[in-house]
Design an enzyme around this catalytic site. Structure first.
Site, mmCIF file in Angstrom:
data_model
loop_
_atom_site.group_PDB
_atom_site.id
_atom_site.type_symbol
_atom_site.label_atom_id
_atom_site.label_comp_id
_atom_site.label_asym_id
_atom_site.label_seq_id
_atom_site.Cartn_x
_atom_site.Cartn_y
_atom_site.Cartn_z
ATOM 1 N N GLY A 28 0.802 -1.222 0.000
ATOM 2 C CA GLY A 28 0.000 0.000 0.000
ATOM 3 C C GLY A 28 0.831 1.267 0.000
ATOM 4 O O GLY A 28 2.030 1.260 0.267
ATOM 5 N N THR A 30 0.695 3.975 1.981
ATOM 6 C CA THR A 30 1.221 4.459 3.266
ATOM 7 C C THR A 30 2.553 3.782 3.572
ATOM 8 O O THR A 30 3.497 4.430 4.045
ATOM 9 C CB THR A 30 0.213 4.194 4.405
ATOM 10 O OG1 THR A 30 -1.054 4.755 4.071
ATOM 11 C CG2 THR A 30 0.693 4.812 5.705
ATOM 12 N N GLY A 81 -1.660 -2.526 6.189
ATOM 13 C CA GLY A 81 -2.962 -1.892 6.082
ATOM 14 C C GLY A 81 -4.063 -2.937 6.181
ATOM 15 O O GLY A 81 -3.800 -4.126 6.349
ATOM 16 N N ASP A 83 -8.699 -3.479 5.232
ATOM 17 C CA ASP A 83 -9.938 -2.885 4.721
ATOM 18 C C ASP A 83 -10.792 -2.326 5.854
ATOM 19 O O ASP A 83 -11.522 -1.351 5.660
ATOM 20 C CB ASP A 83 -10.753 -3.940 3.954
ATOM 21 C CG ASP A 83 -10.070 -4.326 2.650
ATOM 22 O OD1 ASP A 83 -9.596 -3.421 1.948
ATOM 23 O OD2 ASP A 83 -9.994 -5.525 2.353
ATOM 24 N N LYS A 93 -8.972 -8.167 5.839
ATOM 25 C CA LYS A 93 -8.222 -7.816 4.635
ATOM 26 C C LYS A 93 -8.850 -8.595 3.489
ATOM 27 O O LYS A 93 -9.216 -9.744 3.654
ATOM 28 C CB LYS A 93 -6.761 -8.245 4.769
ATOM 29 C CG LYS A 93 -5.986 -7.507 5.849
ATOM 30 C CD LYS A 93 -4.716 -8.251 6.134
ATOM 31 C CE LYS A 93 -3.630 -7.356 6.633
ATOM 32 N NZ LYS A 93 -3.129 -6.430 5.637
ATOM 33 N N GLY A 95 -8.329 -7.370 -0.344
ATOM 34 C CA GLY A 95 -7.887 -7.065 -1.697
ATOM 35 C C GLY A 95 -6.731 -7.870 -2.241
ATOM 36 O O GLY A 95 -6.831 -8.487 -3.304
ATOM 37 N N GLY A 96 -5.605 -7.869 -1.548
ATOM 38 C CA GLY A 96 -4.365 -8.343 -2.154
ATOM 39 C C GLY A 96 -4.228 -9.838 -2.326
ATOM 40 O O GLY A 96 -3.458 -10.307 -3.157
ATOM 41 N N GLU A 102 0.916 -12.450 5.054
ATOM 42 C CA GLU A 102 0.770 -11.304 5.955
ATOM 43 C C GLU A 102 0.571 -11.776 7.396
ATOM 44 O O GLU A 102 1.161 -11.235 8.334
ATOM 45 C CB GLU A 102 -0.423 -10.442 5.520
ATOM 46 C CG GLU A 102 -0.177 -9.663 4.244
ATOM 47 C CD GLU A 102 -1.421 -8.955 3.740
ATOM 48 O OE1 GLU A 102 -1.287 -7.885 3.152
ATOM 49 O OE2 GLU A 102 -2.546 -9.487 3.929
ATOM 50 N N LYS A 120 -11.900 3.613 8.100
ATOM 51 C CA LYS A 120 -11.781 2.157 8.175
ATOM 52 C C LYS A 120 -11.850 1.644 9.610
ATOM 53 O O LYS A 120 -11.806 0.427 9.836
ATOM 54 C CB LYS A 120 -10.472 1.700 7.532
ATOM 55 C CG LYS A 120 -10.400 1.974 6.038
ATOM 56 C CD LYS A 120 -9.092 1.479 5.441
ATOM 57 C CE LYS A 120 -9.041 1.694 3.950
ATOM 58 N NZ LYS A 120 -7.768 1.205 3.356
#
Length: 227
Positions: A28, A30, A81, A83, A93, A95-96, A102, A120
């Protein structure tokens, strides 16, 4: 999260890193800013493990040493990060599709800190995003049947940019499971983990130790407990 808020969040995260340590970095924008700030801090020397191919490349481009995760037993702090995260630091989480790695890095870390904006951060997970399961290909029909029994609506992940199913780096499939109502978050995570063929889930329960919540009014640190 605006770029300015992301930068403020990354600056706060930088303060939590000790020199001479191994740290975990997720994906991400950030995290991208955090990498930049680590590079710019002449007094900070760290080594990195990451589940993200993009983050690995960015670290290498910025002169940061990236270690093979398989050779590392423990790390000081990891940043990532998500969601959605709630007041109990349950996180989702979606998306990825790299949540298995992770979660491994999160478990290796003394501190696992989520970097999110205040949109969030919720009182309790809403499950407007799906729970993602990484599953063995042979288990597809079985896992779909079992998650349906738990009230989930499964759909196998595909990509417009690829013919067929989306395959993880581990060679497994991704199953997006939508839940309309979850009464017991920890129980759901446990039940999903117990389904044979499920490698891991994108529902993080008792994993995060802290969350940096960034907003227009600044950044606050929410702490929890990690079992």
């Amino acid at each position: 999260m605006s770029d300015d808020i992301k930068k403020v969040c990354a600056r706060e995260a930088l303060k939590l890193i000790k020199t001479g340590t191994i740290i975990g970095l997720g994906g991400g924008s950030t995290i991208s800013y955090l990498i930049q700030y680590i590079k710019e801090d002449a007094n900070l020397e760290v080594k990195v493990v990451t589940p993200s191919v993009k983050t690995r490349l960015l670290c290498i481009q910025n002169g940061l040493e990236v270690l093979y995760t398989s050779a590392v037993e423990q790390i000081s702090v990891a940043f990532d990060g998500c969601d959605e995260v709630d007041e109990s630091l349950n996180a989702l989480k979606s998306g990825g599709g790299i949540h298995t790695k992770e979660k491994l890095i999160a478990s290796m870390a003394e501190d696992y800190i989520l970097l999110v904006d205040d949109t969030k951060f919720v009182s309790r997970l809403t499950f407007k995003h799906p729970v993602v399961l990484e599953i063995l290909e042979d288990s597809l029909a079985y896992v779909q049947h079992k998650v349906a029994e738990l009230g989930g609506k499964p759909s196998i992940r595909t990509s417009a940019a690829k013919d067929g199913f989306t395959v993880t780096e581990n060679g497994n499939l991704l199953l997006d499971v939508h839940f309309e109502q979850v009464d017991d978050i920890a129980k759901l995570e446990s039940e999903l983990q117990q389904i044979r063929g499920v490698v891991d889930t994108s529902l993080f329960v008792n994993v995060a130790t802290k969350a940096l919540i960034a907003g227009e009014s600044g950044v606050r640190l929410v702490s929890g407990t990690k079992n």
